[in-house]
Design an enzyme around this catalytic site. Sequence first.
Site, PDB file in Angstrom:
ATOM      1  N   HIS A   1       0.847  -1.200   0.000  1.00 33.76           N
ATOM      2  CA  HIS A   1       0.000   0.000   0.000  1.00 33.76           C
ATOM      3  C   HIS A   1       0.881   1.248   0.000  1.00 33.76           C
ATOM      4  O   HIS A   1       0.595   2.217   0.683  1.00 33.76           O
ATOM      5  CB  HIS A   1      -0.924  -0.010   1.225  1.00 33.76           C
ATOM      6  CG  HIS A   1      -1.987  -1.073   1.151  1.00 33.76           C
ATOM      7  ND1 HIS A   1      -2.739  -1.463   2.225  1.00 33.76           N
ATOM      8  CD2 HIS A   1      -2.407  -1.819   0.116  1.00 33.76           C
ATOM      9  CE1 HIS A   1      -3.587  -2.412   1.848  1.00 33.76           C
ATOM     10  NE2 HIS A   1      -3.399  -2.658   0.575  1.00 33.76           N
TER      11      HIS A   1
HETATM   12  C1  LIG Z   1      -0.534  -7.455  -4.453  1.00 30.82           C
HETATM   13  C2  LIG Z   1      -1.333  -6.234  -4.111  1.00 30.82           C
HETATM   14  C3  LIG Z   1      -2.530  -6.362  -3.414  1.00 30.82           C
HETATM   15  C4  LIG Z   1      -3.271  -5.220  -3.099  1.00 30.82           C
HETATM   16  N1  LIG Z   1      -4.521  -5.356  -2.537  1.00 30.82           N
HETATM   17  C5  LIG Z   1      -5.311  -4.256  -2.442  1.00 30.82           C
HETATM   18  C6  LIG Z   1      -6.687  -4.358  -2.079  1.00 30.82           C
HETATM   19  O1  LIG Z   1      -7.231  -5.441  -1.895  1.00 30.82           O
HETATM   20  N2  LIG Z   1      -7.408  -3.217  -1.975  1.00 30.82           N
HETATM   21  C7  LIG Z   1      -6.859  -1.998  -2.185  1.00 30.82           C
HETATM   22  O2  LIG Z   1      -7.557  -1.000  -2.013  1.00 30.82           O
HETATM   23  N3  LIG Z   1      -5.573  -1.863  -2.545  1.00 30.82           N
HETATM   24  C8  LIG Z   1      -4.800  -2.958  -2.713  1.00 30.82           C
HETATM   25  N4  LIG Z   1      -3.530  -2.828  -3.162  1.00 30.82           N
HETATM   26  C9  LIG Z   1      -3.002  -1.473  -3.415  1.00 30.82           C
HETATM   27  C10 LIG Z   1      -3.503  -0.851  -4.729  1.00 30.82           C
HETATM   28  O3  LIG Z   1      -3.589  -1.834  -5.730  1.00 30.82           O
HETATM   29  C11 LIG Z   1      -2.548   0.279  -5.111  1.00 30.82           C
HETATM   30  O4  LIG Z   1      -2.626   1.285  -4.131  1.00 30.82           O
HETATM   31  C12 LIG Z   1      -2.863   0.909  -6.456  1.00 30.82           C
HETATM   32  O5  LIG Z   1      -2.888  -0.053  -7.479  1.00 30.82           O
HETATM   33  C13 LIG Z   1      -1.804   1.958  -6.806  1.00 30.82           C
HETATM   34  O6  LIG Z   1      -2.193   2.549  -8.026  1.00 30.82           O
HETATM   35  P1  LIG Z   1      -1.157   3.387  -8.896  1.00 30.82           P
HETATM   36  O7  LIG Z   1      -1.878   3.820 -10.111  1.00 30.82           O
HETATM   37  O8  LIG Z   1      -0.517   4.400  -8.040  1.00 30.82           O
HETATM   38  O9  LIG Z   1       0.003   2.343  -9.302  1.00 30.82           O
HETATM   39  P2  LIG Z   1      -0.090   0.943 -10.046  1.00 30.82           P
HETATM   40  O10 LIG Z   1      -1.467   0.422 -10.056  1.00 30.82           O
HETATM   41  O11 LIG Z   1       0.995   0.107  -9.477  1.00 30.82           O
HETATM   42  O12 LIG Z   1       0.275   1.301 -11.550  1.00 30.82           O
HETATM   43  C14 LIG Z   1       1.550   1.697 -11.983  1.00 30.82           C
HETATM   44  C15 LIG Z   1       1.686   1.247 -13.433  1.00 30.82           C
HETATM   45  O13 LIG Z   1       2.794   1.902 -14.032  1.00 30.82           O
HETATM   46  C16 LIG Z   1       3.507   0.973 -14.842  1.00 30.82           C
HETATM   47  N5  LIG Z   1       4.874   1.497 -14.968  1.00 30.82           N
HETATM   48  C17 LIG Z   1       5.798   1.614 -13.988  1.00 30.82           C
HETATM   49  N6  LIG Z   1       6.903   2.193 -14.475  1.00 30.82           N
HETATM   50  C18 LIG Z   1       6.671   2.464 -15.780  1.00 30.82           C
HETATM   51  C19 LIG Z   1       7.433   3.077 -16.816  1.00 30.82           C
HETATM   52  N7  LIG Z   1       8.674   3.540 -16.596  1.00 30.82           N
HETATM   53  N8  LIG Z   1       6.887   3.185 -18.053  1.00 30.82           N
HETATM   54  C20 LIG Z   1       5.633   2.710 -18.319  1.00 30.82           C
HETATM   55  N9  LIG Z   1       4.875   2.113 -17.355  1.00 30.82           N
HETATM   56  C21 LIG Z   1       5.382   2.020 -16.105  1.00 30.82           C
HETATM   57  C22 LIG Z   1       3.377  -0.341 -14.096  1.00 30.82           C
HETATM   58  O14 LIG Z   1       3.607  -1.453 -14.936  1.00 30.82           O
HETATM   59  C23 LIG Z   1       1.940  -0.255 -13.584  1.00 30.82           C
HETATM   60  O15 LIG Z   1       1.022  -0.800 -14.495  1.00 30.82           O
HETATM   61  C24 LIG Z   1      -2.769  -3.944  -3.470  1.00 30.82           C
HETATM   62  C25 LIG Z   1      -1.570  -3.825  -4.162  1.00 30.82           C
HETATM   63  C26 LIG Z   1      -0.859  -4.954  -4.516  1.00 30.82           C
HETATM   64  C27 LIG Z   1       0.419  -4.806  -5.299  1.00 30.82           C
END
Ligand SMILES: Cc1cc2nc3c(=O)[nH]c(=O)nc-3n(C[C@H](O)[C@H](O)[C@H](O)COP(=O)(O)OP(=O)(O)OC[C@H]3O[C@@H](n4cnc5c(N)ncnc54)[C@H](O)[C@@H]3O)c2cc1C
Length: 597
Positions: free
Chosen positions: A531
Site C-alpha cells: 500500500h
Molecule cells: C498485491 C497487491 C494487493 C493489493 N490489494 C489491495 C486491495 O485489496 N485493496 C486496495 O484497495 N488496494 C490494494 N492494493 C493497493 C492498490 O492496488 C494500489 O494502491 C494501487 O494499485 C496503486 O495505483 P497506482 O496507479 O498508483 O500504481 P499501479 O497500479 O501500481 O500502476 C503503476 C503502473 O505503471 C507501470 N509502470 C511503472 N513504471 C513504468 C514506466 N517507466 N513506463 C511505463 N509504465 C510504467 C506499471 O507497470 C503499472 O502498471 C494492493 C496492491 C498490490 C500490489
Amino acid sequence: MNGSVTHGPMPFPASCAGAPLVVFATMLIDVVNSRFEAEYQRRRKEDEARAVDEEYDFIVVGGGTSGCILASRLSESTSATVLLLERGGTEPEEARVPALQPYVWRSNSVEYPKSVSEQQNCNGTGCTMTVPFVLGGGSTLNGMMYVRGSAVDYDSWADAVDDSSWNFTNVLYYFKRAERNLDLPIAWDTEYHSSSGPQRVSWQQYRHPVMHRLAKAMLHEGVPFRLDVNSRDQLGFTVVQTTTDGGERYSTYRSYLEPARRRSNLQVRTYATATKIQIERGLATGVHYRGADGKDHFARARKEVVLTAGSLYTPHLLMLSGIGPSKHLQEANIPIVADLPVGETLQDQARATGAEYTCRPPLCMVDWRSSQRDLDVYERTRRGPLAANGVAALTAFFHSGKGSQVGPPKQPDVQLLFFGSARGTGERCMDGSWRLNCVSVVAVALHPSSRGSVRLNTSAPTSAPVVRLGYYEKASDVDVVMEGVRRARRLAAPLRSLGLELMPNDCGGFPHDSDEYARCLVRTTSGATYHWVGSCPMGPGDKAVVDTRLRVHGLRHLRVADASVMPSLPSGNTMAAVIMVAEYAADLIKKEHVISH
Ligand SMILES: Cc1cc2nc3c(=O)[nH]c(=O)nc-3n(C[C@H](O)[C@H](O)[C@H](O)COP(=O)(O)OP(=O)(O)OC[C@H]3O[C@@H](n4cnc5c(N)ncnc54)[C@H](O)[C@@H]3O)c2cc1C
C-alpha cells in the site's frame, strides 16, 4: 520467452512438484505468459514499423490503477489526443477470476524486487515486493477490497496541504463519480454512494463458511458489525465490497480503459517503458521510452505529461529526468533540472501475522476433486469459491489508541486482514488457494510514523529503484501492530468452540500472553503490504513534490496523479483513494486546458 519480459515468473517450491493444483496453476501461468508473448511480438513489429516521432496533447505514463482512468477520462473529448505508455502487457482474462489472483501473480504481470534489507523487518532479509507490470496495474492483481478510509483522513490531507478542495466533503464527489455500487443495501445511501460511475463495486456472492465462524468470534469479542465501512463510521468488522460484478474482477482497465480503447484519439502502447521526461526551459515537452523493439522512441506532448507509474516508479522516472534531491542526483551523475524531495517520504502500512487458525473437514475441504467441481461450477455459472478471493473480504478496523500518531477515536489505526491457504503436510504449496484449511489473521498499522524512501541505484541509475520500506523504524509502530496481534489472538477461544484451532507458534519461547511474545511475532512475521504512497507528496512547502493541483513544483506541463501524491495513508487499503485521486486529477487537467467533460 523471446526477451519480452524483464523478469521470469515466480516458481513454486520444488517440494510442491506434482501436486494437482500446482500442475493446474503452472499450466495456467504458461497460458497467461504465452498470451503476453504473442502481444509483445505484435507490439515489436509495430514499433519497428514506426520510424517518426509522434505528437499528442497528453501523454500518460503508466497504465495502472490511476493511469487507466486518466487515459480514459482525458480522451473522452475527441478534441484531445492521448497516448498511454505501459511497460507491461494487457490484462489477461485469467486475472478476472477472483480466486485465480495468486496464480496470476506468478505470471509475467508482476515483478518481485526486494527492498533494502533492514534489521527490524522482514527478518532482516529485505521484503519481497509484489509490483504490478500490466495494464490495470494493482487493480488487475490486487485483493479488490474497496475501502475508502475515514472522513478524518481526507480532512487531515486538506489541513496538511492547506487546500480545502482535498477535504472529505469535496473528495466524496470524486469517490462517487467513480463508483457504480451494485448492492442496494449500500447503494441506497446516496449521500455516500453512487450507482452510475464506471467502477463496479459489489459484495462477492460466494462466502466461505469459515467467514461466518470468524464473524461470530468477533461478535463474541465485542467487535461490532458494520454493514458499510465506506460511509459514516468505519470501526468494527465487515464483509467489504470489492471491485467485482457477477463473479468477476473489474479492474480500472476493464472499467475505464477497455471501453475507451476503440477511440481514435487514444493510443494505448503496451511494452513501452518510459525512460526520461524531456524538459526544455522548465517545460515538459515529451517522453522518451523504450519500445518492444528494444529501441528508444520519443513522443512529444503538446499540453501535458501525466505520471502514473505508481509510488515506486514515478519517483524513479522523475529522478532519471533530473528532478529529485540534488545531492542524490549528483551522486548518480544526473544533471539537475529541479531540486525536489522526490522519493524521500515513502509510506506503507507495516504488518505482521498475528495468528493462524486451522480448520478441518467437512467445514474445510482442500481435496483436488472438490477443486475441480468448483472450476466446473464457475465455468458454468460464475459462482462458487472461484468467484471470491477466499476469506479476504472479511476485515476489521480498530482504534488502538497506541503509537505516536493517535488520531481521533473515529479514525481506525489497526486493520485485521484475513487470508486463506491450503496446507498439505506442513508445506505451504498452495497459499491463496480457493479451497482453504488455514486462515491467517494479519494485523496492519494504518498510520505508521516510520518512513521509507525510493532512490536511484547510483552506480546504475536506469536499473530498478532502491526501495527502503522503513517498517518499524519508529518503535511506536511496533506498539500499534502488537495491539493488532493481540486482537487477532483473542479470537482463539471463541474460534476453538467453533471448530477452528490456533496453530502453535512458540515465538522466542515467551509466554503467549506477554508483550515479548507479541513483539516477537511482529519481528518474525512482518512483510510488505503493497500500500505504498507518498513518495512524491503534494503540498505547498519544501517537503512537497507537487502542488495541490498535482503539478510538479517549479516546472510546467508535468503532473503526478497516482498513489505517490498522497500526503498520508488512508485508513485502509489504498486503491479506492487512488481511483479518487485519478478522477480528481482528470478534472483538474480538463479544467486547466479547457477540455469539455
Ligand atoms: C498485491 C497487491 C494487493 C493489493 N490489494 C489491495 C486491495 O485489496 N485493496 C486496495 O484497495 N488496494 C490494494 N492494493 C493497493 C492498490 O492496488 C494500489 O494502491 C494501487 O494499485 C496503486 O495505483 P497506482 O496507479 O498508483 O500504481 P499501479 O497500479 O501500481 O500502476 C503503476 C503502473 O505503471 C507501470 N509502470 C511503472 N513504471 C513504468 C514506466 N517507466 N513506463 C511505463 N509504465 C510504467 C506499471 O507497470 C503499472 O502498471 C494492493 C496492491 C498490490 C500490489
